[in-house]
Design an enzyme around this catalytic site. Structure first.
Site, PDB file in Angstrom:
ATOM      1  N   TYR A   1      42.774  57.882  50.174  1.00 15.74           N
ATOM      2  CA  TYR A   1      43.793  57.840  50.807  1.00 15.74           C
ATOM      3  C   TYR A   1      44.920  57.056  50.110  1.00 15.74           C
ATOM      4  O   TYR A   1      44.772  56.171  49.724  1.00 15.74           O
ATOM      5  CB  TYR A   1      43.778  57.152  52.298  1.00 15.74           C
ATOM      6  CG  TYR A   1      44.843  57.165  53.062  1.00 15.74           C
ATOM      7  CD1 TYR A   1      45.433  58.329  53.568  1.00 15.74           C
ATOM      8  CD2 TYR A   1      45.193  56.050  53.688  1.00 15.74           C
ATOM      9  CE1 TYR A   1      46.815  58.389  54.302  1.00 15.74           C
ATOM     10  CE2 TYR A   1      46.488  55.882  54.662  1.00 15.74           C
ATOM     11  CZ  TYR A   1      46.973  57.158  54.811  1.00 15.74           C
ATOM     12  OH  TYR A   1      48.370  56.933  55.674  1.00 15.74           O
TER      13      TYR A   1
ATOM     14  N   ASP B   1      34.220  54.195  52.519  1.00 15.87           N
ATOM     15  CA  ASP B   1      35.179  54.478  53.482  1.00 15.87           C
ATOM     16  C   ASP B   1      34.253  55.964  54.064  1.00 15.87           C
ATOM     17  O   ASP B   1      34.484  56.948  53.186  1.00 15.87           O
ATOM     18  CB  ASP B   1      36.532  54.653  52.973  1.00 15.87           C
ATOM     19  CG  ASP B   1      37.630  55.431  53.922  1.00 15.87           C
ATOM     20  OD1 ASP B   1      36.976  55.679  55.059  1.00 15.87           O
ATOM     21  OD2 ASP B   1      38.702  55.075  53.910  1.00 15.87           O
TER      22      ASP B   1
ATOM     23  N   ARG C   1      42.228  37.451  69.965  1.00 14.57           N
ATOM     24  CA  ARG C   1      42.247  37.718  68.602  1.00 14.57           C
ATOM     25  C   ARG C   1      40.996  37.389  67.992  1.00 14.57           C
ATOM     26  O   ARG C   1      40.382  37.947  66.885  1.00 14.57           O
ATOM     27  CB  ARG C   1      43.412  37.022  67.883  1.00 14.57           C
ATOM     28  CG  ARG C   1      43.524  37.533  66.385  1.00 14.57           C
ATOM     29  CD  ARG C   1      44.574  36.613  65.852  1.00 14.57           C
ATOM     30  NE  ARG C   1      44.275  35.378  65.271  1.00 14.57           N
ATOM     31  CZ  ARG C   1      44.791  34.202  65.872  1.00 14.57           C
ATOM     32  NH1 ARG C   1      45.797  34.161  66.694  1.00 14.57           N
ATOM     33  NH2 ARG C   1      44.125  33.012  65.481  1.00 14.57           N
TER      34      ARG C   1
ATOM     35  N   LYS D   1      40.997  58.645  63.098  1.00 16.17           N
ATOM     36  CA  LYS D   1      40.379  60.095  62.926  1.00 16.17           C
ATOM     37  C   LYS D   1      39.080  60.483  63.804  1.00 16.17           C
ATOM     38  O   LYS D   1      39.366  60.371  64.991  1.00 16.17           O
ATOM     39  CB  LYS D   1      39.938  59.818  61.199  1.00 16.17           C
ATOM     40  CG  LYS D   1      41.067  59.476  60.507  1.00 16.17           C
ATOM     41  CD  LYS D   1      42.463  59.982  60.372  1.00 16.17           C
ATOM     42  CE  LYS D   1      43.125  59.087  59.489  1.00 16.17           C
ATOM     43  NZ  LYS D   1      44.655  59.242  60.088  1.00 16.17           N
TER      44      LYS D   1
HETATM   45  N1  LCS Z   1      40.967  56.100  55.022  1.00 24.11           N
HETATM   46  C1  LCS Z   1      40.869  57.386  54.985  1.00 24.11           C
HETATM   47  C2  LCS Z   1      39.716  58.090  54.426  1.00 24.11           C
HETATM   48  C3  LCS Z   1      42.257  57.737  55.650  1.00 24.11           C
HETATM   49  O1  LCS Z   1      42.108  59.256  55.512  1.00 24.11           O
HETATM   50  C4  LCS Z   1      43.134  56.864  56.414  1.00 24.11           C
HETATM   51  C5  LCS Z   1      44.263  57.507  56.851  1.00 24.11           C
HETATM   52  C6  LCS Z   1      42.841  55.773  56.127  1.00 24.11           C
HETATM   53  C7  LCS Z   1      41.729  55.122  55.656  1.00 24.11           C
HETATM   54  C8  LCS Z   1      43.810  54.746  56.865  1.00 24.11           C
HETATM   55  O2  LCS Z   1      43.867  54.720  58.333  1.00 24.11           O
HETATM   56  P1  LCS Z   1      45.014  54.240  59.142  1.00 24.11           P
HETATM   57  O3  LCS Z   1      45.298  52.957  58.642  1.00 24.11           O
HETATM   58  O4  LCS Z   1      45.836  55.441  59.225  1.00 24.11           O
HETATM   59  O5  LCS Z   1      44.205  54.235  60.616  1.00 24.11           O
HETATM   60  N2  LCS Z   1      44.336  58.846  56.290  1.00 24.11           N
HETATM   61  C9  LCS Z   1      45.603  59.559  56.903  1.00 24.11           C
HETATM   62  C10 LCS Z   1      45.801  60.930  56.547  1.00 24.11           C
HETATM   63  O6  LCS Z   1      45.009  61.396  55.922  1.00 24.11           O
HETATM   64  N3  LCS Z   1      46.780  61.392  56.876  1.00 24.11           N
HETATM   65  O7  LCS Z   1      47.532  60.383  57.782  1.00 24.11           O
HETATM   66  C11 LCS Z   1      46.682  59.197  57.581  1.00 24.11           C
END
Ligand code: LCS
Length: 394
Positions: free
Chosen positions: A112, A184, A59, A209
């Protein structure tokens, strides 16, 4: 191979973060262990005091995770990076580290959905207030600053409207107000956009992603420009505990090797599809940063090396028409997420951004008829065929 500041992106993707390991493997071994043995009691005590470098507990630190973190810090031109269990773990780590009761945050209104929800419903419980503004409009951001504003946070392009914000200008303004700028960079990856070079202080990603790129990992990362901030961020990460594990780190690091060639193909396919959609008789409007019709087209050309792999559009006939498309499309899969090698289609208002209040959704331009696609690396002719087959039914 030692990394070199001047090395090009594609080379960095293949080599960054990799060190020498026992037996000479060319990729980092998966150190799938929760803990590390001390040589003796004094050695353990020295490690805990920070008097000697070494591994204690996964961790806190792990060589497989560290290799991936170093690679992404190198690609983003950052000093240090911290792997997180998800993109949302990265978002929450940033705010728990940078803010405290009585502070104020400015956040882009096209981010998001769960990021909006985290700020509006969770961070607010700890006495931190957030103002949501359209960060593509510099004046709106300028007017939102208060004496207690600590963080300006935005996505560019924003999810899902693809509105583009000026990182350089907004960073200058935020710094005049003593606030940190957090970008981001999930939609662009460091291949297309480098926020730290443009003045931002911190970059974060959902590594779920493009960075991983194969739809088989959930992960996040926080990249810091200032090495002096590493200690406090690592402390919070360790005590909140939302860390990534060695196996997922290995997979992300493996995915990074093809990041540059994947991004080129995502951009090439997406631009062709965006142009095709724009002239289609059943499509009302298309949003893609490298279309001339995009409101921030000039800024996109200046700030980024490509339009990325995400397109949003509205059909003539709104949501009902969109449903016919989503239910009948071939090749594309109806699923949330983005940035993988496979093409996906989804409906933000009822899916990724459903948790936002209708008011915030409307303010951000996330209309009920908006459809978002993530363009993969398949052959573009097949992707167009898959869409056209369904659009004929609309
Ligand atoms: N930031 C962006 C720009 C994102 O598109 C997402 C997830 C996150 C943060 C959060 O990331 P995660 O915790 O899912 O790894 N975006 C998603 C979307 O547009 N569709 O499903 C997940």
């Amino acid at each position: 191979m030692e990394t070199n500041e001047d090395m090009r992106q594609g080379t960095k993707c293949v080599h960054s973060g990799i060190k020498d390991y026992e037996f000479g493997p060319v990729v980092p071994p998966i150190y799938q262990t929760s803990t590390f043995k001390f040589k003796d009691a004094d050695h353990g005590a020295r490690l805990f005091k920070g008097e000697e470098d070494g591994y204690i507990y996964t961790r806190m630190r792990n060589p497989t995770i560290e290799a991936m973190e170093d690679a992404i810090a190198d690609l983003e031109q950052g000093a240090k990076a911290i792997g997180c269990a998800s993109g949302m773990a990265a978002v929450s780590l940033v705010f728990f580290t940078l803010t405290q009761r009585g502070d104020h945050v400015i956040c882009g209104n096209s981010v998001y959905g769960p990021t909006t929800t985290f700020l509006a419903q969770i961070l607010s419980k700890f006495g931190v207030e957030t103002t949501f503004v359209d960060t593509s409009k510099v004046e709106e951001v300028q007017n939102a600053f208060r004496p207690n504003t600590k963080v300006l946070f935005f996505e560019t392009p924003g999810n899902p409207t693809l509105s583009v914000s000026d990182i350089e200008k907004l960073s200058q303004i935020a710094h005049l107000h003593g606030a940190k700028v957090v970008v981001d960079n999930t939609f662009m990856s460091p291949i297309l956009q480098k926020p730290l070079e443009l003045g931002a202080d911190i970059v974060l990603h959902s590594m779920t992603k493009f960075l991983n790129g194969h739809a088989d990992v959930v992960g996040g990362i926080v990249v810091l420009k200032d090495p002096n901030e590493y200690g406090i961020f690592r402390k919070y990460s360790n005590h909140i505990g939302g860390v990534i594990d060695p196996f997922n780190s290995f997979l992300v690091h493996r995915g990074l090797k093809t990041l540059e060639i994947r991004m080129k193909k995502h951009c090439e396919n997406a631009l062709k599809i965006a142009e095709w959609l724009e002239q289609h008789s059943k499509i009302e409007r298309v949003w893609y940063p490298f279309l001339k019709s995009h409101p921030q087209y000039e800024l996109s050309l200046r700030q980024t090396k490509g339009g990325g792999g995400v397109i949003s559009f509205e059909l003539k006939g709104g949501l009902e028409a969109g449903k016919i498309l989503m239910n009948n499309v071939k090749v594309w899969q109806l699923a949330v997420s983005l940035g993988g090698v496979e093409s996906l289609i989804q409906h933000p208002a009822s899916m990724t951004h459903a948790g936002m209040s209708k008011e915030l959704r409307m303010q951000a331009g996330i209309t009920d008829g908006l459809v978002r696609v993530s363009v993969g690396i398949e052959d573009v002719e097949d992707l167009i065929w898959g869409l056209e087959t369904a659009l004929k039914l609309v």
